[in-house]
Scaffold this active site. Structure first.
Site, PDB file in Angstrom:
ATOM      1  N   HIS A 178      33.217  36.610  56.599  1.00 44.48           N
ATOM      2  CA  HIS A 178      33.145  35.902  57.884  1.00 44.48           C
ATOM      3  C   HIS A 178      33.683  36.698  59.074  1.00 44.48           C
ATOM      4  O   HIS A 178      32.960  37.048  60.005  1.00 44.48           O
ATOM      5  CB  HIS A 178      33.949  34.591  57.796  1.00 44.48           C
ATOM      6  CG  HIS A 178      33.606  33.732  56.628  1.00 44.48           C
ATOM      7  ND1 HIS A 178      32.479  32.943  56.601  1.00 44.48           N
ATOM      8  CD2 HIS A 178      34.242  33.511  55.445  1.00 44.48           C
ATOM      9  CE1 HIS A 178      32.437  32.277  55.457  1.00 44.48           C
ATOM     10  NE2 HIS A 178      33.499  32.604  54.736  1.00 44.48           N
TER      11      HIS A 178
HETATM   12  C1  BDR Z   1      36.951  30.980  57.853  1.00 47.11           C
HETATM   13  O1  BDR Z   1      38.007  30.329  57.157  1.00 47.11           O
HETATM   14  C2  BDR Z   1      38.815  31.271  56.487  1.00 47.11           C
HETATM   15  O2  BDR Z   1      38.883  30.940  55.148  1.00 47.11           O
HETATM   16  C3  BDR Z   1      38.210  32.632  56.732  1.00 47.11           C
HETATM   17  O3  BDR Z   1      39.231  33.578  56.978  1.00 47.11           O
HETATM   18  C4  BDR Z   1      37.323  32.445  57.940  1.00 47.11           C
HETATM   19  O4  BDR Z   1      38.044  32.669  59.139  1.00 47.11           O
HETATM   20  C5  BDR Z   1      35.643  30.707  57.156  1.00 47.11           C
HETATM   21  O5  BDR Z   1      35.385  29.337  57.117  1.00 47.11           O
END
Ligand code: BDR
Ligand code: CA
Length: 314
Positions: free
Chosen positions: A243
């Site tokens: 992400h």
């Molecule tokens: C987001 O939530 C966290 O688990 C990850 O770092 C990312 O920022 C994805 O939903």
């Protein structure tokens, strides 16, 4: 010449946050004014320590790191050890940091930096819940028109949510802060699950990081081996979404991304859908456009960019 950016990274590491930080520190086009910690994937004491571990891994112990909010603006903290592990950075063992944590509160650092720098010169990169930014806007609303823009990892439309059927983690944890941010009139770019789910940590991509043969390459590969297991099981894919590095990659190479300028409102009231990014992708309302909603990435070029930049760490 590639454009340069003065950035503040607000983050809750998290393996994918860590890789985003490494990508930023490896990139000469980005001037990292400071890194602010927020509670999210794991509690605040771990996120600010994890940021400093990553800075030291990158050979950047001079980066200024600030601790911010230890809980959402109005709600109880919801964390994600079930994804990231107990430390937030499970997978690779890094030494305890020796570089200092700054004494100033992250929220005050954010306000002071934006107000003291030239008008519309600072970009906020948010990789976690938006609590620190929401608190900064509540305390000093005059920062909003002073910002250049904010690039946010959060939300989802076509992919739905990853915490509830409709809500993505970063927005779900602090929807009240997210609402303040989306309603503030700041130019926003959103990296939702719709795009991050197109950038999977395949076996070949993780092997390429390992093949760098450096401490950084090894740590990245080990983090991803750990991080991807949860989503691989959930989605049945080879690899999981990566992400947060999309936020940094967007600043470096916006041409890798495609999206649409739309209206986004954050749901804060409904028990069923709290934290949902209500994204008017098809313009079915006349609500004003407030965000560029990214849906596509050249995923091979994205991974190539990270790999090439991480080569700088010997
Ligand atoms: C987001 O939530 C966290 O688990 C990850 O770092 C990312 O920022 C994805 O939903
Ligand atoms: Ca994150």
């Amino acid at each position: 010449m590639a454009s340069t950016h003065d950035i503040i990274i607000d983050t809750d590491p998290g393996q994918d946050d860590a890789i985003a930080i490494l990508l930023a520190l490896a990139s000469t086009e980005l001037n990292v004014l400071g890194i602010t910690a927020v509670a999210g994937n794991v509690p605040l004491e771990l996120t600010h320590s994890n940021i400093r571990k990553v800075c030291e891994l990158a050979g950047s112990p001079d980066i200024k790191v600030y601790a911010g909010a230890d809980k959402p603006m109005k709600r109880t903290l919801f964390t994600a050890e079930y994804v990231h592990g107990e430390t937030g950075l499970n997978g690779a063992q890094l030494p305890e940091p020796t570089m200092p944590l700054q004494e100033q509160h992250a929220v005050d650092f954010i306000i002071e930096t934006i107000l003291s720098r030239p008008d519309q010169s600072v970009t906020l990169c948010t990789l976690g819940p938006l609590t620190n930014i929401g608190l900064a806007l509540a305390k000093a609303p005059e920062i909003a028109p002073r910002l250049k823009n904010i690039v946010i990892m959060g939300g989802g439309l076509f992919e739905g949510g990853n915490v509830t059927p409709t809500a993505e983690f970063n927005i779900y944890v602090d929807p009240d802060a997210a609402k303040l941010v989306f309603d503030a009139g700041i130019p926003i770019v959103v990296m939702p699950l719709d795009v991050t789910h197109k950038a999977l940590t395949t076996t070949a991509r993780i092997d390429a990081f390992r093949s760098l043969g450096t401490k950084v390459g090894k740590a990245v590969a080990e983090w991803l081996d750990f991080f991807e297991r949860f989503d691989e099981e959930k989605y049945g894919t080879d690899g999981g979404p990566l992400h947060d590095p999309n936020v940094i990659a967007y600043l470096l190479k916006p041409e890798l991304y495609a999206g649409r300028h739309i209206n986004v409102v954050i749901e804060t009231q409904s028990d069923l859908t709290v934290g949902t990014t209500v994204a008017d992708y098809w313009h079915v309302t006349d609500r004003a456009k407030n965000a560029v909603w990214i849906t596509d990435v050249d995923d091979d070029a994205f991974y190539q960019l990270i790999l090439e930049r991480l080569e700088v760490f010997k």
